[in-house]
Scaffold this active site. Structure first.
Site, PDB file in Angstrom:
ATOM      1  N   HIS A 241       0.855  -1.187   0.000  1.00 17.95           N
ATOM      2  CA  HIS A 241       0.000   0.000   0.000  1.00 17.95           C
ATOM      3  C   HIS A 241       0.887   1.232   0.000  1.00 17.95           C
ATOM      4  O   HIS A 241       1.873   1.305   0.741  1.00 17.95           O
ATOM      5  CB  HIS A 241      -0.923  -0.008   1.214  1.00 17.95           C
ATOM      6  CG  HIS A 241      -1.892  -1.148   1.190  1.00 17.95           C
ATOM      7  ND1 HIS A 241      -1.593  -2.368   1.766  1.00 17.95           N
ATOM      8  CD2 HIS A 241      -3.110  -1.276   0.618  1.00 17.95           C
ATOM      9  CE1 HIS A 241      -2.608  -3.198   1.567  1.00 17.95           C
ATOM     10  NE2 HIS A 241      -3.537  -2.561   0.872  1.00 17.95           N
TER      11      HIS A 241
ATOM     12  N   LYS B 291     -10.144   0.379  -9.964  1.00 20.43           N
ATOM     13  CA  LYS B 291      -8.886  -0.365 -10.041  1.00 20.43           C
ATOM     14  C   LYS B 291      -8.487  -0.653 -11.484  1.00 20.43           C
ATOM     15  O   LYS B 291      -9.310  -0.641 -12.399  1.00 20.43           O
ATOM     16  CB  LYS B 291      -8.991  -1.670  -9.265  1.00 20.43           C
ATOM     17  CG  LYS B 291      -9.934  -2.707  -9.843  1.00 20.43           C
ATOM     18  CD  LYS B 291      -9.912  -3.990  -9.006  1.00 20.43           C
ATOM     19  CE  LYS B 291     -10.953  -4.992  -9.514  1.00 20.43           C
ATOM     20  NZ  LYS B 291     -10.939  -6.234  -8.717  1.00 20.43           N
TER      21      LYS B 291
ATOM     22  N   HIS C  53      -3.740   0.717  -3.278  1.00 19.79           N
ATOM     23  CA  HIS C  53      -3.605  -0.723  -3.020  1.00 19.79           C
ATOM     24  C   HIS C  53      -2.985  -1.336  -4.271  1.00 19.79           C
ATOM     25  O   HIS C  53      -3.476  -1.101  -5.375  1.00 19.79           O
ATOM     26  CB  HIS C  53      -4.965  -1.376  -2.793  1.00 19.79           C
ATOM     27  CG  HIS C  53      -5.782  -0.757  -1.700  1.00 19.79           C
ATOM     28  ND1 HIS C  53      -6.104  -1.429  -0.543  1.00 19.79           N
ATOM     29  CD2 HIS C  53      -6.368   0.463  -1.598  1.00 19.79           C
ATOM     30  CE1 HIS C  53      -6.849  -0.656   0.223  1.00 19.79           C
ATOM     31  NE2 HIS C  53      -7.029   0.499  -0.400  1.00 19.79           N
TER      32      HIS C  53
END
Length: 639
Positions: free
Chosen positions: A386, A466, A512
Site C-alpha cells: 500500500h 482499479k 492498493h
C-alpha cells in the site's frame, strides 16, 4: 414516425414500429443474411424484437466480438433442448455463456456419462440442422408460475420469484423447447453452426450453495468457425499436459489433501521455487524503496467493521472466539493492518509517499467447488503493498508502479500484457463525488503511464476503482494477476492523516497494489507456463551430478560441496543404476543441467555437462563449469 440512427449511415424514418431485421433488410439483403443480433441504444436485442421509440441501432454480424457470447448462449439452449428430448425425466435449471464456452446445470437422479455427452452432442447437430426458429415471448408472472407449477419445476419457480416486479418476464421458444431467459438469442438454431463441442461433466449446487440440491453440469464450447474450434481444443489438450496439479505431483513440488482443504503442503522442491520467487520480489521491492512489514493474522471484528470489510466480506472470513466472547477473524487481506502501522506516529507531507509492503498470509473461506489446485486456495500469501501519498503524487506513483510491474512480468517471461479499467460497483463505500475524483485520478495516471486499456464497467473494489493487469501465457491463455486501486475511502474511515504544508490535517490517498497476486497462484501459473521446466534461476534443482561408477563418489561429493558454496541448488545421484536410466529420470524430472562423472572425468578433473532438451554434451574443467553455471543461475534482476 420513428427515427433510427445507424452508425456511418444516413438516418432512416419509419412510420410504424420496426424490427432490427427489417432495418437490416432495408440496408442490404447481404447484411440481413449475415445478421445475428442488434445493438439498440447500447443493449443487445433480438433481430425480431420490435423497436417502438427513436433509437440508435447497430446490426451485428460475425465480425462483432459480442456475437461469440450470443451463439454460446444459443448453444446452451440447444444443449438443454437435446437433453430434454433424450432424457425427458431431467429438469433444466440455468445455462449461461461463460468465458470460452457455455454450460447448463441439470437436475437428474441418474448420472450422465461421457457416452451420454456424445449422444447429446449428436442430437445438438440435428437440432441445428432443423433450423428451428427462435422466438422471444413476454409472459405475466402468473402465467410463468402456473406453467412451471404444472411441471413441478421448482428450480424455475424460484427463478421466476427472484425476478423484480418491475422487470419483464421473458421466455425463448425453439421447436418444443421453452426456457425462461433474458436473451438475446439469434433468429434460428441454424445460426449456431456446427463448430461446437461438449467438453466435460462436473457436479454443482443449485445457486452455488452447498446446502442446496446437487446438480449435474455439462460444459461445452462453441466458435464461429471450425478452425477456431480446432485451435481451442488443441489449446485445451496442451493445457491438460501442463496442468500444475498433475506436474506438481509428478515433480514432487507440493500436494493437497482433504484434512486441509484449500491449503498447500509444499515439498522441498516446491518450497525452493516459492523462496526464490519471494527473494526476487523482496529485492525488487527494496530497490523500489518499499518498507517491508508484518501484520497480525488474527484481528478483532471491530477493525473489520470500521474498515467496511465486515459488511462486504464477512461470509468469506474465518472466525474465532477470543476472550470475553470477542469475535476474531483471520485476515482475508492486509489493508486495515497497514493503516494501523501508518497511524503510529505523526506523519507530515514531507514523509509521503510511504510505500509499505508485506508478504501477507491471508485466509478466505472460498466455496469448495471454487477451489482449483494451488491457483484458488483458502490460505495464500499476497505480494501486497500500500502506498500512502498525497493527491498530487497519485500519477507519479502509479507510473512508477506500472513500470515496476512490467519489468517483473518480463523477468518471469511474460511479454504480453492487457490492462482493464474497472469503475464503481453497485455496492460501494463513499459518495459519488469521491468516486468521481478517484476514477479521474486513475485514468489520468494510466494515460501518463502510456498503457492502453479497456473498460471493465462496475468491477471496481468497494472502496475504489482499479486497474487489472492481465498477462498471456505460452499457449494464449489470459491470467489476471496484478491490480492497482485508488482509495480515498479507507484512510478516512480508519482515521489516517498527515499534516500538510499549511499545518492542516488531511487524509492520505491509499494506493492498493499487487503484482503477482498470490504467490501460490503465481507459481501455479509458472508451472503451466513452462510445463514444469522452470528457467534455470527458478529450477528447484539446478544441477544433478550422476555417477557412472562408485570409484568417483569422493570426486562427486567435492563438486557437490563446491556448488553448495556458490549457492547452486544441486543434488547427487550415486545409485547403482545405468547412466542412461539416470539421465532419463532426471530429464523427466525437469532438471536443467545434468553432470555425468566417470573415471575419465575424475582423472582429468573435468565434468561432462548435459543441458535439458539437448542431446549434445560438453566437457569442461570444474572451475570453468562452476563459474559458467553460477552466472547462468543468477536471477534476471541480478544479472
Amino acid at each position: 414516425m420513428l427515427t433510427i440512427t445507424l452508425p456511418n449511415q444516413d438516418k432512416k424514418k419509419y412510420n410504424q414500429p420496426v424490427t432490427s431485421m427489417q432495418i437490416a433488410e432495408d440496408i442490404s439483403k447481404n447484411l440481413a443474411s449475415n445478421a445475428f443480433v442488434s445493438l439498440v441504444n447500447g443493449e443487445l436485442w433480438d433481430l425480431e424484437r420490435v423497436i417502438e421509440v427513436d433509437s440508435t441501432v447497430s446490426i451485428l454480424t460475425q465480425k462483432n466480438k459480442e456475437i461469440l457470447d450470443v451463439i454460446r448462449h444459443d448453444a446452451a439452449h440447444i444443449m438443454a433442448e437435446a437433453v430434454l428430448e433424450l432424457f425427458p425425466e431431467t429438469q433444466a435449471t440455468i445455462g449461461p455463456s461463460i468465458e470460452n464456452g457455455f454450460y447448463y446445470d441439470f437436475f437428474r437422479e441418474k448420472k450422465f456419462s461421457l457416452t451420454d455427452l456424445d449422444i447429446i452432442e449428436k442430437r445438438m447437430h440435428e437440432i441445428v440442422d432443423r433450423d428451428e426458429k427462435i422466438f422471444r415471448e413476454v409472459w405475466t408472472r402468473k402465467k410463468a408460475l402456473e406453467h412451471y407449477s404444472q411441471n413441478n419445476e421448482n428450480f424455475k419457480i424460484e427463478l421466476v420469484n427472484a425476478i423484480p416486479e418491475d422487470q419483464l418476464i421473458t421466455f425463448y421458444r425453439q421447436g418444443d423447447f421453452l426456457d425462461l431467459c433474458k436473451g438475446p438469442h439469434t433468429s434460428s438454431t441454424k445460426k449456431l453452426g456446427h463448430a461446437f463441442k461438449l467438453t466435460k461433466l462436473a457436479g454443482s449446487y443449485w445457486r452455488g450453495d452447498s446446502k442446496n440440491s446437487v446438480l449435474q453440469r455439462i460444459y461445452g464450447t462453441a466458435f464461429l468457425s471450425d478452425k477456431d474450434l480446432k485451435n481451442y481444443l488443441l489449446m485445451i489438450e496442451e493445457a491438460e499436459k501442463r496442468d500444475h496439479r498433475k506436474l506438481g505431483r509428478e515433480l514432487g513440488l507440493f500436494h493437497l489433501q482433504d484434512e486441509a482443504i484449500g491449503s498447500v503442503f509444499w515439498h522441498k522442491k516446491g518450497w525452493a521455487i516459492y523462496l526464490e520467487v519471494e527473494s526476487y520480489m523482496r529485492r525488487k521491492l527494496n530497490k523500489s524503496e518499499y518498507d517491508e512489514v508484518k501484520t497480525p493474522q488474527v484481528i478483532d471484528r471491530s477493525l473489520w467493521e470500521k474498515s467496511g470489510h465486515w459488511e462486504k466480506f464477512k461470509e468469506h472470513m474465518f472466525m474465532a472466539k477470543g476472550d470475553e466472547d470477542k469475535t476474531l477473524a483471520l485476515k482475508p487481506m492486509n489493508c486495515p493492518g497497514h493503516v494501523q502501522i501508518y497511524k503510529q506516529g505523526l506523519k507530515s507531507y514531507k514523509d509521503l509517499p510511504i510505500r509499505m509492503a508485506e508478504f501477507g498470509s491471508c485466509h478466505r473461506n472460498e466455496p469448495s467447488g471454487a477451489l482449483h489446485g494451488i491457483m484458488r486456495v483458502r490460505q495464500f500469501t499476497q505480494d501486497d503493498a500500500h502506498i500512502f501519498c498525497m493527491d498530487n503524487q497519485i500519477t507519479s506513483e502509479c507510473v512508477i508502479f506500472c513500470e515496476l510491474l512490467q519489468a517483473i512480468y518480463k523477468d518471469f517471461g511474460f511479454a504480453d500484457l492487457k490492462v482493464k479499467f474497472s469503475d464503481r460497483p453497485e455496492i460501494r463505500a463513499g459518495d459519488d463525488k469521491t468516486w468521481d475524483k478517484a476514477e479521474n485520478a486513475l485514468l489520468v495516471a494510466i494515460k501518463a503511464a502510456n498503457i492502453s486499456y479497456s473498460l471493465n464497467p462496475g468491477e471496481g473494489a468497494f472502496y475504489g476503482p482499479k486497474l487489472e493487469f492481465v498477462l498471456t501465457d505460452a499457449i494464449g491463455r489470459d491470467w489476471q494477476c496484478g491490480t492497482l486501486q485508488v482509495d480515498f475511502v479507507l484512510p478516512n474511515r480508519l482515521g489516517a492523516y498527515y499534516v500538510d504544508i499549511d499545518g492542516q490535517k488531511k487524509n492520505p490517498v491509499m494506493l492498493h497494489r499487487a503484482i503477482l497476486g498470490s504467490l501460490e497462484r503465481w507459481i501455479g501459473i509458472l508451472i503451466e507456463q513452462y510445463s514444469g521446466r522452470m528457467p534455470l534461476w527458478l529450477a528447484p534443482i539446478q544441477v544433478t551430478i550422476c555417477s557412472i561408477t562408485n570409484n568417483t563418489n569422493d570426486y562427486i561429493l567435492k563438486i557437490n560441496k563446491d556448488l553448495d558454496k556458490v549457492g547452486i541448488r544441486n543434488e547427487i545421484d550415486l545409485r547403482n543404476e545405468k547412466i542412461g536410466y539416470k539421465i532419463r529420470e532426471h530429464s523427466n524430472n525437469a532438471v536443467p543441467i545434468i553432470i555425468v562423472i566417470g573415471d575419465k572425468e575424475q582423472e582429468t578433473k573435468t565434468v561432462a555437462v548435459r543441458y535439458l532438451g539437448s542431446k549434445n554434451q560438453e566437457n569442461l574443467d570444474v572451475e570453468t563449469f562452476i563459474e559458467n553455471v553460477k552466472r547462468k543461475c543468477l536471477p534476471p534482476d541480478i544479472m
